[in-house]
Each structure stands twice: as C-alpha cells, then as structure tokens.
Write a protein that holds these residues in place. Structure first.
Motif, PDB file in Angstrom:
ATOM      1  N   ARG A  46       0.931  -1.282  -0.466  1.00 54.88           N
ATOM      2  CA  ARG A  46       0.016   0.204   0.085  1.00 54.88           C
ATOM      3  C   ARG A  46       0.785   1.177  -0.312  1.00 54.88           C
ATOM      4  O   ARG A  46       1.107   2.420  -0.886  1.00 54.88           O
ATOM      5  CB  ARG A  46      -0.488  -0.232   1.384  1.00 54.88           C
ATOM      6  N   LEU A  61       2.484  -0.978 -11.137  1.00 54.07           N
ATOM      7  CA  LEU A  61       3.344   0.882 -10.846  1.00 54.07           C
ATOM      8  C   LEU A  61       4.307   0.822 -11.567  1.00 54.07           C
ATOM      9  O   LEU A  61       5.133   2.497 -11.739  1.00 54.07           O
ATOM     10  CB  LEU A  61       3.832   0.647  -9.196  1.00 54.07           C
ATOM     11  N   GLU A 110      -3.170  -6.060  -0.751  1.00 50.64           N
ATOM     12  CA  GLU A 110      -1.847  -5.248   0.135  1.00 50.64           C
ATOM     13  C   GLU A 110      -2.396  -5.316   1.272  1.00 50.64           C
ATOM     14  O   GLU A 110      -0.681  -4.957   1.956  1.00 50.64           O
ATOM     15  CB  GLU A 110      -2.344  -3.276  -0.080  1.00 50.64           C
ATOM     16  N   ARG A 128       2.783   2.122  -3.902  1.00 49.82           N
ATOM     17  CA  ARG A 128       1.497   2.071  -3.899  1.00 49.82           C
ATOM     18  C   ARG A 128       1.548   2.876  -4.148  1.00 49.82           C
ATOM     19  O   ARG A 128       1.107   4.223  -5.437  1.00 49.82           O
ATOM     20  CB  ARG A 128       0.382   1.504  -4.260  1.00 49.82           C
ATOM     21  N   TYR A 182       1.993  -6.892  -9.614  1.00 41.62           N
ATOM     22  CA  TYR A 182       1.860  -5.966  -8.623  1.00 41.62           C
ATOM     23  C   TYR A 182       2.502  -4.466  -9.323  1.00 41.62           C
ATOM     24  O   TYR A 182       2.419  -3.874  -9.266  1.00 41.62           O
ATOM     25  CB  TYR A 182       1.798  -6.007  -7.541  1.00 41.62           C
ATOM     26  N   ARG A 239      -0.285   6.226  -7.445  1.00 39.64           N
ATOM     27  CA  ARG A 239      -1.687   4.981  -8.105  1.00 39.64           C
ATOM     28  C   ARG A 239      -2.426   4.615  -7.044  1.00 39.64           C
ATOM     29  O   ARG A 239      -2.154   4.925  -6.296  1.00 39.64           O
ATOM     30  CB  ARG A 239      -0.346   3.847  -8.130  1.00 39.64           C
ATOM     31  N   VAL A 299      -3.745  -0.339 -10.183  1.00 39.84           N
ATOM     32  CA  VAL A 299      -2.863  -1.537  -9.798  1.00 39.84           C
ATOM     33  C   VAL A 299      -4.246  -2.807 -10.681  1.00 39.84           C
ATOM     34  O   VAL A 299      -3.701  -2.965 -11.344  1.00 39.84           O
ATOM     35  CB  VAL A 299      -2.722  -1.982  -8.479  1.00 39.84           C
ATOM     36  N   GLN A 345      -5.644   1.875  -6.229  1.00 41.88           N
ATOM     37  CA  GLN A 345      -5.836   0.875  -6.319  1.00 41.88           C
ATOM     38  C   GLN A 345      -6.804  -0.084  -7.995  1.00 41.88           C
ATOM     39  O   GLN A 345      -6.196  -0.644  -7.901  1.00 41.88           O
ATOM     40  CB  GLN A 345      -6.602   0.379  -5.472  1.00 41.88           C
TER      41      GLN A 345
END
Length: 108
Positions: A33, A78, A61, A36, A74, A41, A46, A43
């Motif tokens: 998390r 990103l 996450e 990210r 994942y 970014r 992603v 969710q």
C-alpha cells in the motif's frame, strides 16, 4: 553502472538530488500500500494494470505471503521492476531470474 545511472549523472545537481530523494522514499516503503501510494497510483490503477479486481488488490495489499508472479505483476503495474537479491554471508546474489521464470510458468 547501468544506463539509468549514466543518465542520472547527466542531470543538473538539483535534479539528481530530487531523483535520489524519490528513490529513498520508494526504498522506505514497508508495505505494498505504501509503495503504491509513493508511486502515486490508486488500487484502481493497479487493478487495470494487473487484471485483478480492485477488491483483490485491496486483499493483496494486506497479505504477508504471495506468489512471486503476483508480486511481480503488482510491481510492474506501478511501472517498476521486481528485483530479488539474497544477501548470504555478506555476498549479494541476484535471484531475479526466479521471478522471470515464474512469468514463463517454468517449474523445478
């Protein structure tokens, strides 16, 4: 030294410092998390990049354990690259090829 390092060295000092600061922030992430968020970014971003449902991204996450291929997908969503380095007896060994084999479905 790789091509990225060479490119960064061509930047003005203030831009080199900004790049170094941003890299330090990303290295300081302690969870997916946080990673990210540092990448700017959502969710949903992603989800779009991986094909996972947004609810599954949320669950991912929070997980402590997952497949390398899932983690690689994942990180790539990103805009990153998954690198795996083992530090054994003070020697660093790049094991990133394991993650790459997981992409091709290779089995031992």
């Amino acid at each position: 030294m790789d091509d990225l390092d060479k490119l960064i060295q061509t930047l003005p000092d203030d831009e080199q410092r900004a790049v170094a600061k941003r890299a330090d922030e990303l290295f300081a992430a302690h969870s997916l998390r946080e990673l990210r968020a540092l990448a700017g970014r959502t969710q949903e971003d992603v989800s779009a990049g991986t094909g996972f449902k947004q609810t599954n991204v949320s669950r991912l996450e929070k997980r402590a354990d997952m497949k390398l291929s899932t983690l690689r997908d994942y990180v790539e969503s990103l805009g990153g690259t998954l690198k795996i380095v083992a530090d054994v007896a003070g020697k660093k060994v790049d094991l990133s090829s394991i993650a790459e084999r997981s992409r091709r479905g290779s089995k031992l």
